[in-house]
Structure formats: structure tokens, C-alpha cells
Design an enzyme around this catalytic site. Structure first.
Site, PDB file in Angstrom:
ATOM      1  N   CYS A   1       0.785  -1.237   0.000  1.00  9.27           N
ATOM      2  CA  CYS A   1       0.000   0.000   0.000  1.00  9.27           C
ATOM      3  C   CYS A   1       0.820   1.292   0.000  1.00  9.27           C
ATOM      4  O   CYS A   1       0.529   2.182  -0.795  1.00  9.27           O
ATOM      5  CB  CYS A   1      -1.060  -0.001   1.090  1.00  9.27           C
ATOM      6  SG  CYS A   1      -0.681  -0.954   2.540  1.00  9.27           S
TER       7      CYS A   1
ATOM      8  N   ARG B   1       7.456 -10.895   5.363  1.00  8.45           N
ATOM      9  CA  ARG B   1       7.052 -10.663   6.753  1.00  8.45           C
ATOM     10  C   ARG B   1       7.777 -11.666   7.627  1.00  8.45           C
ATOM     11  O   ARG B   1       7.803 -12.852   7.308  1.00  8.45           O
ATOM     12  CB  ARG B   1       5.532 -10.848   6.908  1.00  8.45           C
ATOM     13  CG  ARG B   1       4.757  -9.883   6.049  1.00  8.45           C
ATOM     14  CD  ARG B   1       3.261 -10.089   6.171  1.00  8.45           C
ATOM     15  NE  ARG B   1       2.570  -9.127   5.320  1.00  8.45           N
ATOM     16  CZ  ARG B   1       1.250  -9.018   5.222  1.00  8.45           C
ATOM     17  NH1 ARG B   1       0.485  -9.804   5.945  1.00  8.45           N
ATOM     18  NH2 ARG B   1       0.705  -8.126   4.419  1.00  8.45           N
TER      19      ARG B   1
ATOM     20  N   GLN C   1       1.241 -11.305  -3.215  1.00 12.55           N
ATOM     21  CA  GLN C   1      -0.172 -10.989  -3.050  1.00 12.55           C
ATOM     22  C   GLN C   1      -0.756 -10.579  -4.383  1.00 12.55           C
ATOM     23  O   GLN C   1      -0.110  -9.864  -5.141  1.00 12.55           O
ATOM     24  CB  GLN C   1      -0.335  -9.812  -2.080  1.00 12.55           C
ATOM     25  CG  GLN C   1       0.012 -10.133  -0.654  1.00 12.55           C
ATOM     26  CD  GLN C   1      -0.173  -8.916   0.230  1.00 12.55           C
ATOM     27  OE1 GLN C   1       0.282  -7.825  -0.097  1.00 12.55           O
ATOM     28  NE2 GLN C   1      -0.844  -9.100   1.356  1.00 12.55           N
TER      29      GLN C   1
ATOM     30  N   ASP D   1      -2.582  -8.206  -5.032  1.00 13.02           N
ATOM     31  CA  ASP D   1      -3.000  -7.051  -4.252  1.00 13.02           C
ATOM     32  C   ASP D   1      -3.567  -5.968  -5.164  1.00 13.02           C
ATOM     33  O   ASP D   1      -3.214  -5.900  -6.334  1.00 13.02           O
ATOM     34  CB  ASP D   1      -1.765  -6.499  -3.536  1.00 13.02           C
ATOM     35  CG  ASP D   1      -2.128  -5.714  -2.285  1.00 13.02           C
ATOM     36  OD1 ASP D   1      -3.322  -5.592  -1.990  1.00 13.02           O
ATOM     37  OD2 ASP D   1      -1.200  -5.231  -1.618  1.00 13.02           O
TER      38      ASP D   1
ATOM     39  N   HIS E   1      -5.224  -1.678  -4.757  1.00 13.40           N
ATOM     40  CA  HIS E   1      -5.735  -0.594  -3.932  1.00 13.40           C
ATOM     41  C   HIS E   1      -6.630   0.264  -4.794  1.00 13.40           C
ATOM     42  O   HIS E   1      -6.235   0.660  -5.886  1.00 13.40           O
ATOM     43  CB  HIS E   1      -4.581   0.203  -3.325  1.00 13.40           C
ATOM     44  CG  HIS E   1      -3.798  -0.611  -2.357  1.00 13.40           C
ATOM     45  ND1 HIS E   1      -2.665  -1.290  -2.710  1.00 13.40           N
ATOM     46  CD2 HIS E   1      -4.049  -0.919  -1.061  1.00 13.40           C
ATOM     47  CE1 HIS E   1      -2.223  -1.965  -1.661  1.00 13.40           C
ATOM     48  NE2 HIS E   1      -3.049  -1.780  -0.650  1.00 13.40           N
TER      49      HIS E   1
ATOM     50  N   LYS F   1     -12.336  -4.711   7.926  1.00 21.78           N
ATOM     51  CA  LYS F   1     -12.141  -5.532   6.727  1.00 21.78           C
ATOM     52  C   LYS F   1     -13.160  -6.651   6.627  1.00 21.78           C
ATOM     53  O   LYS F   1     -13.731  -7.094   7.632  1.00 21.78           O
ATOM     54  CB  LYS F   1     -10.727  -6.101   6.702  1.00 21.78           C
ATOM     55  CG  LYS F   1     -10.423  -7.076   7.826  1.00 21.78           C
ATOM     56  CD  LYS F   1      -8.985  -7.576   7.723  1.00 21.78           C
ATOM     57  CE  LYS F   1      -8.640  -8.548   8.827  1.00 21.78           C
ATOM     58  NZ  LYS F   1      -7.227  -8.885   8.907  1.00 21.78           N
TER      59      LYS F   1
ATOM     60  N   HIS G   1      -8.186  -1.614   0.268  1.00 23.59           N
ATOM     61  CA  HIS G   1      -7.170  -2.654   0.034  1.00 23.59           C
ATOM     62  C   HIS G   1      -7.940  -3.923  -0.282  1.00 23.59           C
ATOM     63  O   HIS G   1      -8.904  -4.236   0.407  1.00 23.59           O
ATOM     64  CB  HIS G   1      -6.341  -2.935   1.282  1.00 23.59           C
ATOM     65  CG  HIS G   1      -5.755  -1.719   1.943  1.00 23.59           C
ATOM     66  ND1 HIS G   1      -4.415  -1.564   2.140  1.00 23.59           N
ATOM     67  CD2 HIS G   1      -6.339  -0.607   2.476  1.00 23.59           C
ATOM     68  CE1 HIS G   1      -4.181  -0.423   2.767  1.00 23.59           C
ATOM     69  NE2 HIS G   1      -5.328   0.180   2.993  1.00 23.59           N
TER      70      HIS G   1
END
Length: 654
Positions: free
Chosen positions: A339, A368, A386, A388, A390, A477, A523
RNA sequence: GCUGCCGUAGCUCAGUGGUAGAGCACCUCAUUGGUAAUGAGGAGGUCCACAGUUCGAUCCUGUGUGGCAGCACCA
């Protein structure tokens, strides 16, 4: 008098204070004998309870599905008695029923070993054979505390202190042994039967808090009938067979090694599946999203701004120059999320409200530092990709965007063969969070409404739930939980609404009235982690991948070397159509080749011998079947390449 | 991270205080066969790492590391 209604609709009066047992005995002694509990207005209670008011009454036999919980809970009590009989001085704590069984936590100086389990089971069988009745007593708090304190049961004393003052303390006795317990229980230990098994020993924190001492937990399971226990144990074995770590080895998909804990070495086969999933997702984004790529590591100041450095530093990797003489002292954080990178891209150049919603996607690799004990094959790793995105949008666009994501998630899961139950959970504000309460109220409000809509549109297939306090630090979320072929639930997709990060980074757009406004940021991930999703898909199909996902879609197997040239021709023709095909010309018998390629789970074997070469045909054997189908080469290739088309492309063609 | 268990050939696993074995896989040779293992031979190991005990450690002890089962954690 109390009026009781029986399942057949009959209604009869009984004197106040009569017990369920008396009523059953009055009807027939055999009924009393086979009844283990009763349900009053649908609530299961002890058969020996007195009945004080009018109710619907049902007698629960041990074969009744509602009795399963009682059987398991009773078994937990017997387990605790057995352990204390075998090792006096062991403290008991709690022993609840869980999905598929029960456990009991003990405090003992020496932890249990797997070798202890058969010994405990033997003692449990003795206790069950004694068939002592379960009896309930109500004790005063002080008496209870004193009795347990005298016995050295300090954990029980703590439990009593935690019970609200207005609740009575129930003690259940089975012979001389007793335990503090909410109940209900069956009538006697003999009703448990012998269809139980202790499964494993483990450590577990007292009251689930890692600041507390660790107790010794024994897990077990119990069923009404032996056959049910056998079926359960067999299912466990089946689940083990489809363990993605095992399949990864057998199908040569990936490996891990000591130097890279929690990081995947993708082999050619595994990477093919991985890329096939990425390609699918990429096609699904076409037109709607713009795909970007943000740096792998960025100065830590950026992460301080986002708040990650403050909240999650323990779980982040950092990098610095490795040179001995370097003057560069800068500390970079390897990205744990995409992000902040995407916000930088958003901020680059002035954005107008006309640009919104701006959907920015990245197949971003994040690192991570997961706790060592959390790692688990592909399902929990330290480096993962991911899918991912946004979405920068206005507040008005937010709900629609959430629904759009919902549609994308649902259709994607269906395309991967997950057609079972689906749960969408709304996770609300956690303790560790940024942003004002007003902003959280607002975000949660909108999410609540969207959740309602998701459920309505789901047509009964989608269940919804609330996870209080489980949200991300920047916003509430949705978590999408899918169910696989053998009924296991996996959390994969997520949608997170964020009123905070754009603000922290001073991101804005120019609104219609010319003012600067911070965008709302959503997200979202569909698969979540590609690594994890692949693992889940693998276990879902037990390695029997649909053709479009199979790393090797077909293997041409020769019977004799006479067919070598033809086999190569078949292979090349298939490759020309985009199929992933190899030819096995090894000097081995066809039995050997069938076995070898079946074990590595190649979906289609194209067997060619002299006959096929002469008639330009192939004999197809599909994985999991012994049937052989002979068809012309052209037809076979046409059929296979049609089947190998990914589901979204198939849809587009139709 | 915590508790318990484990680390021997590519894989699955035996084994021993005197530096090691099986099956499968791999390589070679023979075999050309019709849908889940053809036969014979060969090669393959820093017994996870480091330290300690010992005349001698793969084996015993400690530390580290990685894995497994739970627990805790999962932005």
C-alpha cells in the site's frame, strides 16, 4: 403442575419439581434406560433436572446427534479423572468440546508423552466400565473455593473467581471424582461407550494468553458408534494424503531448505501452476485495473509514516548496505505490504475526481518475519506474492467498489472449483489502530450495510459473521472464507476499507468544487497470498488438477520404440496448440510408464504403439480412471485443448 | 516465540560409543513390451552445525539451526 408437550404432540400435566428421569421411567423403564439427557424447549439439560415450568420435552438418546456433544464432554471429564488417578497432584483446568472432539488442559510438572496416551485410555475404560452416575450439586462460591484450594487446584479457584457473581456454581460428580462444570452431562459414565480415542499431546497457554504459563493439553475425540470413530480416523488419513507439502514433493512442485526458512524454491512444475493462476487473475483485471510495480524496499521513514514501523516492526525485515566501508547508513525496510508504494504512485501527478475510482493492482512480493512456529508449508510463509490492489475512490463510490470486489472474489473461487459454502466476516476496529473513532464508526457503518447486501445477493450460499476487534490497524475488513472439497475452511480474500493511510501520506485528489480531498482507499486481495492459495487449491483437488492448471497436461507414452517418431509428432502437434506435453520414450514397459506418470498426477496419458502410429490415433487414459479411449489424433488434440482452456476464456468463447 | 517430538543417501526409513545399511529413485547392460513396478550390475553419505565428555562421538551432554504437532501470532 407443569404441562409438558411431547414430540408426538401429546400434552400431559406433571407435579412441579418432577425430574426428566421420573417422567421417562413413568412412560417405560426401557425409555428411562436409553435416555441420556432431555431437551426442554430445545435446550439440552440433565435428565435429572427438575422441571419447573411448562415446556416442550424431548428425550435424548445417545444416538441422537445432540448427544454427541455430551458424549465428548463426558469423555473429557473421564479423561481428567483418569489422569488424576494415574498422576496424583496433576491440576485440572478446563476441558471443552471442540469441533471433532474435545481436549483437557492439565498442569503437571512433567508433560505428557504420546506413550502415556494408551495408559490413560486404559484407565478411562475402567472408569467408564464402573458406570458411575453423573450427579450435579450446587455449591456456594466460598465452599467451592475452599474445596479446590485445599486440593491444590489453583486454576479452578481462578476460574471460580472469574464466574459472574449472579451465576451458581455447578459441581458434577462421577463417583468420588468431581469437577466444576457448566454441564450438561449424560446420566452416567457408562453411557460414553468405547468409541473414543486420545489423539495427541500438546502445549497450550492458560486461558489462551502467551503471557500465562503453558499447560499440557490432551486432545481426544469420541463418537456414539465405533464405525463413526473409524470413519473419522480414516478421513484424517485421507486429509494427510492430500497434504500439499507431500503433493509438492510427489509432483515436483517446490521445496524448502534450511537456508531459507519460510521461503519457497519453486520448481518448474510448481511455477507453471503459479503463473497459470497469476495469468488468470491478470485476465480478470483487464480493463478495470491498472497493474503497477512498486519497489521491493524503501527507506524506513516511509514505513514510519504509514505506521507499519510502529506497529509491526517486529515482523519486518530490514536491509542496509553490506559493505564494510560504506558511508550509506540508510535503513531500508523490505516491503511487508504494497500500500505505501501504491500511494506514492497515486501521489505522483495531480489526480482529479474524474480519475476515480482508480484501481491499482500489483502482484507484489512481500516479506514478513513470521514467528518461527507459525510457518507451515505454502500456507504460512515469510515471502509471498499478493494479488494485491488498492482502489482510490470517493466515499460515495466505496460501497459499489466493495460489491464489485465481492463479485470478483465469488466468481474467481467458483472458477477454481470452490463451489461449497462461503463465509464473509466483517472484522471491526482492533485495539492497536490509527484514526479517530468517528472515522471508524463511519467505515464500520458502511461495511455493515455492504455485508447485508452481500448476504442478500448470495442466495443462501453465503454466511456472514462479525469478528470484533480483528480489523487491520487502518480500517475494518471483510474476510472471505471458502470451503474446500473435504469441508475445511480457508481464509483467502479480503477487502479492507481505509480512511487513514491516504491522510497520513497527504494523498489527495481535486474534487469537482476545486478543493483537495483525501481519497478513500480500499485494500483488496482475491487469492490473498498466491502461495497459500496454490496450496489450498492443491489440497482441494488432492493434486488431481483440472487440465488448465496442471503443470504437465499430458504425457505421450510409447509402448515400443517403433512408435518413437510418431510419439514425437504427437507431442509437437500438441505443443503447437499450446498444451504442456512431454513424450516418454524410455525403454520401459507401458505398465511402468502408466504407474510413474500416474504417481506424479499427469491428467492425461496418450499411449501410442504400433497400432496407433499406423492409424494416426492415440489411446487416452485419464488420471484416476482405468478406462482407455482410442481416438484419432486430431480429435484427441481438439478435445484436450478445448478442455485446457481456462474457465474465464471458456466463458468468453461461449 | 512457547511446550513436546524429530533431523542418517534425491525420497521413505533401519542401525551402532570403534567413521553406516535397506527399499524406491539415479546410472550402465540385457530386455521391445498394450495401460499402476522386467531382470542384473553400478554409483551415491561432512549421519543438520558448532562446542563439550571420551583413547575414540553419527550415537552421550550443551548450544544453535531447520522441520513436525499444538498454543500464541497473522498489518
Amino acid at each position: 403442575m407443569v404441562a409438558l408437550t411431547f414430540p408426538d404432540g401429546a400434552r400431559r400435566d406433571y407435579p412441579d419439581g418432577i425430574t426428566g428421569f421420573d417422567i421417562a421411567k413413568g412412560i417405560s423403564p426401557s425409555l428411562a434406560k436409553r435416555t441420556v439427557a432431555m431437551a426442554l424447549d430445545g435446550v439440552v439439560v440433565d435428565l435429572a433436572d427438575t422441571i419447573e415450568k411448562d415446556a416442550r420435552i424431548e428425550f435424548v438418546s445417545r444416538e441422537d446427534p445432540r448427544a454427541l456433544e455430551l458424549i465428548r464432554h463426558d469423555t473429557a471429564h473421564v479423561l481428567a479423572e483418569a489422569v488424576q488417578a494415574l498422576w496424583p497432584g496433576t491440576q485440572v483446568t478446563i476441558g471443552p468440546v471442540i469441533e471433532n472432539g474435545f481436549y483437557y488442559d492439565f498442569q503437571r510438572n512433567q508433560p505428557f508423552t504420546p506413550e502415556d496416551l494408551p495408559v490413560i485410555e486404559k484407565k478411562m475404560k475402567e472408569i467408564i466400565a464402573r458406570d458411575k452416575p453423573f450427579t450435579k450439586e450446587i455449591w456456594s462460591r466460598e465452599d467451592a473455593k475452599k474445596v479446590f484450594a485445599d486440593k491444590g487446584e489453583n486454576f479452578k479457584v481462578e476460574l471460580i473467581n472469574a464466574i459472574p457473581e449472579d451465576q451458581s456454581l455447578k459441581i458434577y460428580k462421577q463417583g468420588d471424582w468431581f469437577d466444576l462444570c457448566r454441564g450438561p452431562h449424560m446420566t452416567s459414565t457408562g453411557k460414553i461407550g468405547n468409541a473414543f480415542k486420545l489423539m495427541r499431546v500438546a502445549g497450550a497457554y492458560w486461558r489462551g494468553d502467551s503471557n500465562n504459563p503453558m499447560l499440557s493439553r490432551i486432545y481426544g475425540t469420541a463418537f456414539a458408534k465405533q464405525e463413526e470413530l473409524d470413519t473419522y480416523l480414516k478421513n484424517m488419513e485421507e486429509a494427510e494424503k492430500r497434504d500439499h507439502r507431500k503433493l509438492g514433493r510427489e509432483m515436483d512442485l517446490f521445496h524448502f531448505q534450511e537456508e531459507g526458512p519460510g521461503t519457497v524454491f519453486w520448481h518448474a512444475n510448481g511455477w507453471t501452476i503459479f503463473q497459470e493462476i497469476v495469468a488468470y487473475m491478470r485476465r480478470r483485471l483487464r480493463g478495470e485495473y491498472q497493474e503497477v510495480n512498486a519497489p521491493q524496499m524503501l527507506d524506513k521513514s516511509l514505513w514510519e509514516t504509514s505506521g507499519h514501523w510502529g506497529w509491526f516492526r517486529e515482523n519486518m525485515f530490514q536491509a542496509t548496505s553490506a559493505g564494510d566501508d560504506t558511508e550509506d547508513e540508510r535503513v531500508y525496510a523490505i516491503k511487508p505490504m504494497n500500500c505505501p508504494g501504491h500511494i506514492q504512485i497515486f501521489k505522483h501527478g495531480l489526480k482529479s475526481y474524474r480519475d476515480l475510482p482508480l484501481r491499482m493492482a500489483e502482484f507484489g512480493i512481500v516479506h514478513r518475519y513470521e514467528p518461527s512456529g507459525a510457518m507451515h508449508g505454502l500456507l504460512r510463509v515469510r515471502a509471498f506474492t499478493q494479488d494485491d490492489a488498492h482502489i482510490f475512490c470517493t466515499e460515495d463510490q466505496m460501497a459499489d467498489e466493495c460489491m464489485k470486489i465481492n463479485d470478483l472474489i465469488l466468481s474467481t473461487y467458483a472458477d477454481f472449483g470452490f463451489d461449497g459454502a462461503l463465509t464473509v466476516k466483517l472484522s471491526t476496529r482492533p485495539e492497536k489502530r490509527v484514526g479517530s473513532d468517528a472515522a471508524w464508526d463511519h467505515a464500520e457503518d458502511i461495511m455493515q450495510n455492504v455485508l447485508k447486501k452481500i448476504e442478500e445477493q448470495g442466495g443462501g450460499r453465503i454466511k456472514t459473521a462479525i469478528n470484533p476487534g480483528e480489523g487491520a490497524f487502518y480500517g475494518p475488513k471483510f474476510e472471505y472464507v471458502l470451503r474446500d472439497a473435504i469441508g475445511r475452511d480457508w481464509q483467502c480474500g479480503t477487502t479492507q476499507v481505509d480512511f487513514n493511510l491516504p491522510d497520513r501520506f497527504d494523498a489527495f485528489y481535486i474534487a469537482a468544487d476545486g478543493s483537495k480531498k483525501p481519497p478513500v482507499m480500499i485494500h483488496r486481495a482475491i487469492c490473498g497470498s498466491m502461495e497459500r492459495f496454490l496450496g489450498v487449491v492443491l489440497e482441494h483437488f488432492a493434486g488431481h488438477m483440472p487440465l488448465w492448471l496442471a503443470p504437465k497436461q499430458a504425457m505421450v507414452c510409447t509402448i515400443t520404440s517403433d512408435a518413437d517418431d510418431y510419439a514425437i509428432e504427437v507431442r509437437d502437434a500438441a505443443r503447437k496448440l499450446g498444451l504442456r506435453v512431454d513424450a516418454d520414450l524410455k525403454n520401459e514397459k507401458i505398465n511402468y510408464k502408466v504407474r510413474e506418470h500416474s504417481l506424479t498426477k499427469v491428467p492425461a496419458l496418450l499411449v501410442v504403439g504400433k497400432k496407433e502410429a499406423e492409424t494416426r490415433s492415440v489411446s487416452i487414459r485419464r488420471l484416476g480412471s482405468e478406462k482407455q479411449t482410442v481416438m484419432s489424433l486430431d480429435e484427441a488434440l481438439k478435445t484436450l485443448s478445448a478442455e485446457a482452456l481456462p474457465p474465464d476464456l471458456k466463458r468468453a468463447q461461449a
